[in-house]
Scaffold this motif. Structure first.
Motif, short mmCIF file in Angstrom:
data_model
loop_
_atom_site.label_atom_id
_atom_site.label_comp_id
_atom_site.label_asym_id
_atom_site.label_seq_id
_atom_site.Cartn_x
_atom_site.Cartn_y
_atom_site.Cartn_z
N LEU A 2 22.83 -34.64 31.57
CA LEU A 2 23.70 -33.80 32.38
C LEU A 2 22.90 -32.63 32.95
N ILE A 3 23.16 -32.29 34.20
CA ILE A 3 22.41 -31.24 34.89
C ILE A 3 23.37 -30.11 35.24
N GLY A 4 22.98 -28.88 34.88
CA GLY A 4 23.83 -27.73 35.13
C GLY A 4 23.14 -26.65 35.94
N PHE A 5 23.94 -25.65 36.33
CA PHE A 5 23.41 -24.50 37.07
C PHE A 5 24.09 -23.24 36.55
N ASN A 6 23.39 -22.13 36.70
CA ASN A 6 23.93 -20.85 36.25
C ASN A 6 24.84 -20.27 37.32
N PHE A 31 26.59 -31.58 40.42
CA PHE A 31 26.15 -30.98 39.17
C PHE A 31 27.24 -31.20 38.11
N ASP A 32 26.80 -31.31 36.86
CA ASP A 32 27.71 -31.67 35.79
C ASP A 32 28.37 -30.47 35.12
N TYR A 33 27.68 -29.33 35.11
CA TYR A 33 28.27 -28.17 34.46
C TYR A 33 27.72 -26.88 35.04
N ALA A 34 28.49 -25.81 34.82
CA ALA A 34 28.08 -24.46 35.20
C ALA A 34 28.02 -23.61 33.95
N ALA A 77 37.93 -22.51 35.97
CA ALA A 77 38.55 -23.76 35.52
C ALA A 77 39.66 -24.17 36.48
N ALA A 78 40.36 -23.16 37.02
CA ALA A 78 41.44 -23.43 37.95
C ALA A 78 40.95 -23.80 39.35
N LYS A 79 39.68 -23.54 39.64
CA LYS A 79 39.13 -23.83 40.96
C LYS A 79 38.40 -25.16 41.01
N THR A 80 38.22 -25.80 39.85
CA THR A 80 37.43 -27.03 39.76
C THR A 80 38.24 -28.11 39.07
N THR A 81 37.74 -29.34 39.15
CA THR A 81 38.47 -30.45 38.54
C THR A 81 37.61 -31.28 37.59
N ARG A 82 36.31 -31.30 37.82
CA ARG A 82 35.41 -32.16 37.04
C ARG A 82 34.35 -31.38 36.28
N LEU A 83 33.90 -30.28 36.83
CA LEU A 83 32.78 -29.52 36.31
C LEU A 83 33.04 -29.03 34.90
N ARG A 84 32.07 -29.23 33.99
CA ARG A 84 32.18 -28.64 32.67
C ARG A 84 31.80 -27.16 32.75
N MET A 302 21.17 -19.51 47.45
CA MET A 302 21.31 -20.20 46.17
C MET A 302 21.73 -21.66 46.36
N LEU A 303 22.68 -21.89 47.26
CA LEU A 303 23.08 -23.26 47.53
C LEU A 303 21.93 -24.05 48.15
N GLY A 304 21.09 -23.37 48.93
CA GLY A 304 19.93 -24.04 49.50
C GLY A 304 18.99 -24.55 48.43
N GLU A 305 18.73 -23.74 47.41
CA GLU A 305 17.88 -24.18 46.29
C GLU A 305 18.51 -25.34 45.54
N MET A 306 19.83 -25.28 45.34
CA MET A 306 20.52 -26.37 44.64
C MET A 306 20.47 -27.66 45.44
N GLN A 307 20.66 -27.56 46.74
CA GLN A 307 20.59 -28.74 47.60
C GLN A 307 19.19 -29.32 47.63
N GLN A 308 18.18 -28.44 47.69
CA GLN A 308 16.80 -28.91 47.69
C GLN A 308 16.46 -29.63 46.39
N PHE A 309 16.92 -29.08 45.27
CA PHE A 309 16.71 -29.72 43.96
C PHE A 309 17.36 -31.10 43.94
N LYS A 310 18.58 -31.18 44.44
CA LYS A 310 19.27 -32.47 44.46
C LYS A 310 18.53 -33.49 45.34
N LYS A 311 18.00 -33.03 46.44
CA LYS A 311 17.34 -33.92 47.40
C LYS A 311 15.94 -34.33 46.95
#
Length: 317
Positions: A2-6, A31-34, A77-84, A302-311
């Motif tokens: 599982l891959i998470g982000f801060n 991403f799997d968790y925050a 928790a109220a803004k998400t549905t899957r994220l741990r 920050m989203l740019g770094e996350m997208q780059q990591f995913k790609k």
């Protein structure tokens, strides 16, 4: 793995609209968790030594307005549905045991069983004093007792507990958490006491690699400590094979020095292929969860770094 982000709990990116956008986008990216950090107040004058910097100084950038950790977790928790949602880490002595167990159980119920309870004993003595927490010098004993109380409350139909720091009886504690027997408990910290706490009470060990006193900046160093943990787990009468491993990386890529303190290759340094190779090596060792502190002064950065990591990194796993 599982891959998470801060997720930020402090500063400009923790403003509700920015925070929500980051976390919802992180979920959409796959991403799997925050993870969420924990401070109630930041004392103006700090004499305590911060464990995760070479100088022992608390980062100046952390002296900003911040949210209470568990309320932020419930909000998201109220803004998400899957994220741990991972407390990373919750300073256990900061809050009364029974109330904390109730708050965590409520979050688990309302999120549909998406809470992971990362825990630590804390390091900031002046903060303990400011919020009226138990004696700082007893924080290890307090933490162990509170965790045992949590488990009693979460798992027993008629919970009762008589300890030095917490005591209860003749109560009904419900709802129980959705996750059975209870939300996973990840024990943070890199020291011997943290390893022993994990061996006795934890579901997983959750260290950060950048503690100068107990560095885990190379694969060899991490393997050595995992072997210690497994030995302690067996000595505690538990199955080492059932002990989970998680890891937190605060920086990665070519901006990270290429060599660790022991002369070996520094984990998560270098190009995407090298980072992916480190991730595979940790996965082969049994690390089931790995999270990263992506940088950026703005949501877009920050989203740019996350997208780059995913790609660039994740396809190489």
């Amino acid at each position: 793995m599982l891959i998470g982000f801060n997720a930020p709990t402090a500063g400009l990116l923790a403003a509700p609209e920015h925070l929500t956008r980051l976390v919802v986008a992180g979920e959409a990216l796959g991403f799997d968790y925050a993870t969420f950090s924990d401070h109630v107040v930041i004392p103006v004058d700090i004499q305590a030594k911060y464990p995760y910097s070479a100088t022992g100084e608390f980062p100046a950038g952390s002296r900003v307005e911040r949210h209470e950790q568990l309320i932020e977790v419930a909000f998201l928790a109220a803004k998400t549905t899957r994220l741990r949602l991972v407390t990373s880490v919750m300073v256990v002595p900061h809050r009364p045991a029974v109330l904390t167990a109730k708050m965590l159980s409520t979050i688990d119920v309302l999120s549909g069983g998406r809470l992971t309870v990362g825990i630590g004993v804390g390091w900031l003595k002046e903060e303990f004093e400011a919020i009226g927490a138990p004696d700082f010098t007893q924080r290890g004993k307090v933490t162990d007792e509170y965790i045992k109380a949590f488990i009693e409350l979460w798992t027993k139909e008629r919970p009762r507990f008589a300890g030095e720091y917490v005591s209860f009886d003749n109560i009904d504690f419900s709802h129980k958490p959705v996750q059975k027997p209870h939300p996973p408990i990840w024990v943070g910290g890199e020291s011997g006491p943290a390893l022993r706490r994990t061996a006795r009470l934890g579901d997983a060990w959750y260290p950060i690699g950048t503690n100068p006193a107990n560095p885990l900046d190379s694969l060899a160093r991490f393997k050595t400590q995992v072997a210690r943990l497994h030995k302690m787990t067996a000595e505690a009468g538990r199955d080492p094979k059932a002990m989970g491993l998680a890891f937190r990386c605060t920086a990665l890529g070519e901006k990270v020095p290429p060599k660790a303190g022991d002369g070996e290759r520094r984990l998560f340094s270098g190009k995407p292929a090298e980072i992916a190779a480190d991730m595979r090596a940790l996965r082969d060792m049994g690390v089931g969860s790995l999270d990263f502190g992506f940088g950026g002064a703005t949501v877009e950065a920050m989203l740019g770094e996350m997208q780059q990591f995913k790609k660039e990194v994740l396809p190489l796993l």
